[in-house]
Write a protein that holds these residues in place. Structure first.
Motif, PDB file in Angstrom:
ATOM      1  N   GLY A 206       0.805  -1.220   0.000  1.00  0.00           N
ATOM      2  CA  GLY A 206       0.000   0.000   0.000  1.00  0.00           C
ATOM      3  C   GLY A 206       0.837   1.269   0.000  1.00  0.00           C
ATOM      4  O   GLY A 206       0.302   2.364  -0.212  1.00  0.00           O
ATOM      5  N   ALA A 207       2.154   1.145   0.237  1.00  0.00           N
ATOM      6  CA  ALA A 207       3.033   2.324   0.214  1.00  0.00           C
ATOM      7  C   ALA A 207       3.436   2.597  -1.232  1.00  0.00           C
ATOM      8  O   ALA A 207       4.519   2.227  -1.687  1.00  0.00           O
ATOM      9  CB  ALA A 207       4.252   2.095   1.097  1.00  0.00           C
ATOM     10  N   VAL A 208       2.540   3.247  -1.978  1.00  0.00           N
ATOM     11  CA  VAL A 208       2.750   3.437  -3.417  1.00  0.00           C
ATOM     12  C   VAL A 208       3.609   4.660  -3.724  1.00  0.00           C
ATOM     13  O   VAL A 208       3.999   4.877  -4.864  1.00  0.00           O
ATOM     14  CB  VAL A 208       1.389   3.560  -4.141  1.00  0.00           C
ATOM     15  N   SER A 209       3.888   5.467  -2.690  1.00  0.00           N
ATOM     16  CA  SER A 209       4.748   6.641  -2.895  1.00  0.00           C
ATOM     17  C   SER A 209       5.374   7.027  -1.566  1.00  0.00           C
ATOM     18  O   SER A 209       4.947   6.549  -0.506  1.00  0.00           O
ATOM     19  CB  SER A 209       3.932   7.816  -3.454  1.00  0.00           C
ATOM     20  N   ASN A 210       6.392   7.873  -1.627  1.00  0.00           N
ATOM     21  CA  ASN A 210       6.989   8.389  -0.399  1.00  0.00           C
ATOM     22  C   ASN A 210       5.975   9.254   0.349  1.00  0.00           C
ATOM     23  O   ASN A 210       5.179   9.969  -0.278  1.00  0.00           O
ATOM     24  CB  ASN A 210       8.226   9.232  -0.706  1.00  0.00           C
ATOM     25  N   LYS A 211       6.014   9.184   1.653  1.00  0.00           N
ATOM     26  CA  LYS A 211       5.100   9.998   2.447  1.00  0.00           C
ATOM     27  C   LYS A 211       5.845  10.623   3.609  1.00  0.00           C
ATOM     28  O   LYS A 211       6.595   9.949   4.320  1.00  0.00           O
ATOM     29  CB  LYS A 211       3.948   9.145   2.997  1.00  0.00           C
ATOM     30  N   LYS A 212       5.652  11.930   3.803  1.00  0.00           N
ATOM     31  CA  LYS A 212       6.246  12.615   4.942  1.00  0.00           C
ATOM     32  C   LYS A 212       5.435  12.326   6.203  1.00  0.00           C
ATOM     33  O   LYS A 212       4.209  12.283   6.153  1.00  0.00           O
ATOM     34  CB  LYS A 212       6.281  14.125   4.707  1.00  0.00           C
ATOM     35  N   GLY A 213       6.126  12.128   7.316  1.00  0.00           N
ATOM     36  CA  GLY A 213       5.468  11.927   8.596  1.00  0.00           C
ATOM     37  C   GLY A 213       5.258  13.250   9.309  1.00  0.00           C
ATOM     38  O   GLY A 213       5.669  14.315   8.841  1.00  0.00           O
ATOM     39  N   PHE A 214       4.606  13.193  10.468  1.00  0.00           N
ATOM     40  CA  PHE A 214       4.292  14.401  11.219  1.00  0.00           C
ATOM     41  C   PHE A 214       5.550  15.164  11.641  1.00  0.00           C
ATOM     42  O   PHE A 214       5.546  16.396  11.715  1.00  0.00           O
ATOM     43  CB  PHE A 214       3.453  14.057  12.449  1.00  0.00           C
ATOM     44  N   PHE A 215       6.639  14.444  11.924  1.00  0.00           N
ATOM     45  CA  PHE A 215       7.862  15.125  12.330  1.00  0.00           C
ATOM     46  C   PHE A 215       8.386  16.006  11.199  1.00  0.00           C
ATOM     47  O   PHE A 215       8.818  17.146  11.438  1.00  0.00           O
ATOM     48  CB  PHE A 215       8.929  14.114  12.759  1.00  0.00           C
ATOM     49  N   GLN A 216       8.362  15.510   9.971  1.00  0.00           N
ATOM     50  CA  GLN A 216       8.810  16.326   8.842  1.00  0.00           C
ATOM     51  C   GLN A 216       7.866  17.491   8.579  1.00  0.00           C
ATOM     52  O   GLN A 216       8.305  18.606   8.276  1.00  0.00           O
ATOM     53  CB  GLN A 216       8.925  15.465   7.581  1.00  0.00           C
ATOM     54  N   LEU A 217       6.565  17.233   8.706  1.00  0.00           N
ATOM     55  CA  LEU A 217       5.583  18.292   8.466  1.00  0.00           C
ATOM     56  C   LEU A 217       5.726  19.423   9.483  1.00  0.00           C
ATOM     57  O   LEU A 217       5.428  20.574   9.192  1.00  0.00           O
ATOM     58  CB  LEU A 217       4.160  17.718   8.524  1.00  0.00           C
ATOM     59  N   ALA A 218       6.192  19.068  10.697  1.00  0.00           N
ATOM     60  CA  ALA A 218       6.324  20.067  11.758  1.00  0.00           C
ATOM     61  C   ALA A 218       7.710  20.698  11.797  1.00  0.00           C
ATOM     62  O   ALA A 218       7.985  21.522  12.671  1.00  0.00           O
ATOM     63  CB  ALA A 218       6.018  19.428  13.112  1.00  0.00           C
ATOM     64  N   ASN A 219       8.583  20.341  10.880  1.00  0.00           N
ATOM     65  CA  ASN A 219       9.976  20.812  10.918  1.00  0.00           C
ATOM     66  C   ASN A 219      10.040  22.339  11.003  1.00  0.00           C
ATOM     67  O   ASN A 219       9.427  23.049  10.204  1.00  0.00           O
ATOM     68  CB  ASN A 219      10.728  20.333   9.673  1.00  0.00           C
ATOM     69  N   GLY A 220      10.773  22.820  11.982  1.00  0.00           N
ATOM     70  CA  GLY A 220      10.886  24.256  12.207  1.00  0.00           C
ATOM     71  C   GLY A 220       9.840  24.798  13.155  1.00  0.00           C
ATOM     72  O   GLY A 220       9.959  25.918  13.664  1.00  0.00           O
ATOM     73  N   GLY A 221       8.791  24.000  13.400  1.00  0.00           N
ATOM     74  CA  GLY A 221       7.695  24.463  14.234  1.00  0.00           C
ATOM     75  C   GLY A 221       7.501  23.627  15.486  1.00  0.00           C
ATOM     76  O   GLY A 221       8.466  23.184  16.113  1.00  0.00           O
ATOM     77  N   THR A 222       6.234  23.397  15.833  1.00  0.00           N
ATOM     78  CA  THR A 222       5.875  22.696  17.060  1.00  0.00           C
ATOM     79  C   THR A 222       5.071  21.445  16.730  1.00  0.00           C
ATOM     80  O   THR A 222       4.144  21.496  15.920  1.00  0.00           O
ATOM     81  CB  THR A 222       5.023  23.599  17.987  1.00  0.00           C
ATOM     82  N   LEU A 223       5.430  20.331  17.360  1.00  0.00           N
ATOM     83  CA  LEU A 223       4.674  19.088  17.215  1.00  0.00           C
ATOM     84  C   LEU A 223       3.974  18.813  18.536  1.00  0.00           C
ATOM     85  O   LEU A 223       4.620  18.657  19.574  1.00  0.00           O
ATOM     86  CB  LEU A 223       5.603  17.929  16.859  1.00  0.00           C
ATOM     87  N   PHE A 224       2.641  18.781  18.495  1.00  0.00           N
ATOM     88  CA  PHE A 224       1.846  18.535  19.694  1.00  0.00           C
ATOM     89  C   PHE A 224       1.415  17.081  19.717  1.00  0.00           C
ATOM     90  O   PHE A 224       0.606  16.647  18.889  1.00  0.00           O
ATOM     91  CB  PHE A 224       0.623  19.456  19.709  1.00  0.00           C
ATOM     92  N   LEU A 225       1.974  16.320  20.645  1.00  0.00           N
ATOM     93  CA  LEU A 225       1.654  14.903  20.786  1.00  0.00           C
ATOM     94  C   LEU A 225       0.583  14.752  21.864  1.00  0.00           C
ATOM     95  O   LEU A 225       0.876  14.666  23.062  1.00  0.00           O
ATOM     96  CB  LEU A 225       2.910  14.110  21.152  1.00  0.00           C
ATOM     97  N   ASP A 226      -0.664  14.747  21.440  1.00  0.00           N
ATOM     98  CA  ASP A 226      -1.780  14.638  22.379  1.00  0.00           C
ATOM     99  C   ASP A 226      -1.990  13.180  22.782  1.00  0.00           C
ATOM    100  O   ASP A 226      -1.775  12.272  21.978  1.00  0.00           O
ATOM    101  CB  ASP A 226      -3.048  15.192  21.718  1.00  0.00           C
ATOM    102  N   GLU A 227      -2.415  12.968  24.014  1.00  0.00           N
ATOM    103  CA  GLU A 227      -2.639  11.627  24.571  1.00  0.00           C
ATOM    104  C   GLU A 227      -1.390  10.752  24.402  1.00  0.00           C
ATOM    105  O   GLU A 227      -1.456   9.614  23.921  1.00  0.00           O
ATOM    106  CB  GLU A 227      -3.865  10.960  23.921  1.00  0.00           C
TER     107      GLU A 227
END
Length: 433
Positions: A206-227
């Protein structure tokens, strides 16, 4: 700085035409489906979204609520080649600001964008509270926000943990960078590693293409890990490594990716107890618990209830009045759902009052019934009420210990209290260990 426009349309030619028409006046990005649109909007942070109605898998109307939830302050314009009055009305009711029929003139689309872009004022996070404890928390936020320190926000559900995380981001040097929220309890365990760290094409079925994870999407900013307390144990070690080394490997890749992310985590669990039970890594707990902020339940800050109630009612920008009896009812209730429950209650009461005076008749019956039941208990003779309460509490503790075969940590979890509170109660009622 140019305003940002995100285009979501499955027609390649339409995306190219719109990009070419808009690129001199706006910063433009385009994607071919809603899932990619939701993913990229977190990092791109558009000022306006053009959403096509006819998309693969889910159509635009089905996706519109998700885009509005993720981008509550961003105007969304629907586009369609199959316009109907019914769909247009539905889109506007859901929250779209406009509904355009293809084919349209490029000058028309520019005009509509310019008319709507920047019209929706972004609501900055607001921490409301006049109580001493909330003033202390607001001061803590003010002090830690400008730093890159990791913050662990604890408190019951509905106490405003995500609001604190957003406030920390808005008052930090990263405020112009992405703020990405991850609900660890909502992601299936088998997908969590891929969601956090991304994956490369072919990493799994099902991994038909590269996908960025939340850490990459938040690069430079803030990652809020709820629960964060819901994170699977095996992934906690990988999270710890990212926090220590500031790099990670996407699933299926042997090339590390470096990131600069500020972590804010939140939990409604007692992580001290979770460590004791072996459910949470001690080293990760101490890595997250650099600057702890604990949010009290609403029943512990009753002086803030009316301040919050007025804050929620003021959002409607229509005249209203809370009578004294209603105020008494609101401040007498325990609010087990905390601020979230109060907000929903005020919305319901405002609707029922039709924008006039809000009286006890508009207070939900379940709230009035609980207050009445509580008052009835307290109206009993003091000795009798105390005896009944203590007998009931002792019985609950003994039953919990019996069910867990004397395991105090599990019994405390069953009762919804900390192990230290359980030990105090056991000592008070002389319950043998």
């Amino acid at each position: 700085m140019l305003h940002k426009v995100l285009i979501i349309d499955d027609e390649k030619n339409m995306r190219w035409i719109l990009e070419e028409a808009l690129k001199n006046e706006f910063e433009v990005k385009s994607v071919e489906n809603g899932e990619l649109g939701l993913e990229i909007s977190q990092s791109f942070q558009p000022d306006l979204i053009l959403l096509d109605d006819q998309l693969p898998r889910k159509n635009g109307l089905e996706l519109l609520p998700a885009f509005l939830a993720q981008n509550p302050d961003v105007p969304i314009i629907m586009m369609t080649a199959y316009a109907t009055v019914e769909n247009a009305v539905k889109a506007i009711k859901i929250g779209a600001v406009d509904y355009l029929t293809k084919p349209f003139h490029l000058n028309q689309i520019k005009e509509v964008i310019k008319r709507n872009i920047g019209t929706q004022v972004k609501q900055q996070p607001v921490i409301i509270g006049e109580s001493k404890i909330m003033k202390e928390i607001i001061q803590q936020i003010r002090l830690v926000a400008p730093t890159d320190s990791t913050v662990l926000v604890s408190g019951e559900s509905g106490t405003g943990k995500e609001l604190v995380a957003k406030e920390l981001h808005q008052k930090s040097n990263r405020k112009d960078q992405p703020f990405v929220t991850v609900n660890c309890a909502a992601i299936p365990e088998n997908l969590m590693e891929s969601e956090l760290f991304g994956h490369v094409k072919g990493a799994f079925t099902g991994a038909v293409s590269n996908k960025k994870g939340f850490f990459q999407l938040a690069n430079g900013g803030t990652l809020f890990l709820d629960e964060i307390g819901e994170m699977p144990y095996y992934l906690q070690a990988k999270l710890l490594r990212v926090l220590q080394e500031k790099s990670f490997y996407p699933v299926g890749s042997d090339t590390p990716i470096s990131v600069d992310v500020r972590i804010v985590a939140a939990t409604n669990r007692d992580l001290h107890e979770e460590v004791e039970l072996g459910n949470f890594r001690m080293d990760l707990f101490y890595r997250l618990n650099v600057f702890p902020i604990h949010l009290p339940p609403l029943r512990k800050r009753k002086e803030d209830i009316l301040t919050l109630a007025h804050h929620f009612l003021d959002r409607y920008k229509r005249p209203y009045q809370l009578d004294e009896e209603t105020k008494t009812l609101l401040t007498s209730y325990e609010w087990p759902g905390n601020i979230r429950e109060l907000q929903n209650c005020m919305e319901r009461m405002f609707i029922l009052s039709q924008g006039g005076e809000i009286t006890k008749e508009h207070v939900p019956p379940e709230i009035k019934n609980k207050i009445t039941h509580s008052h009835a208990s307290f109206n009993k003779p003091a000795d009798e009420a105390s005896l009944n309460l203590e007998e009931h509490e002792r019985e609950l503790i003994e039953n919990a210990l019996m069910k867990t075969k004397g395991n105090q940590s599990q019994a405390a979890k069953l009762l919804g209290i900390t192990r230290y509170t359980l030990l105090y109660r056991m000592k008070k009622y002389q319950i043998l260990k």
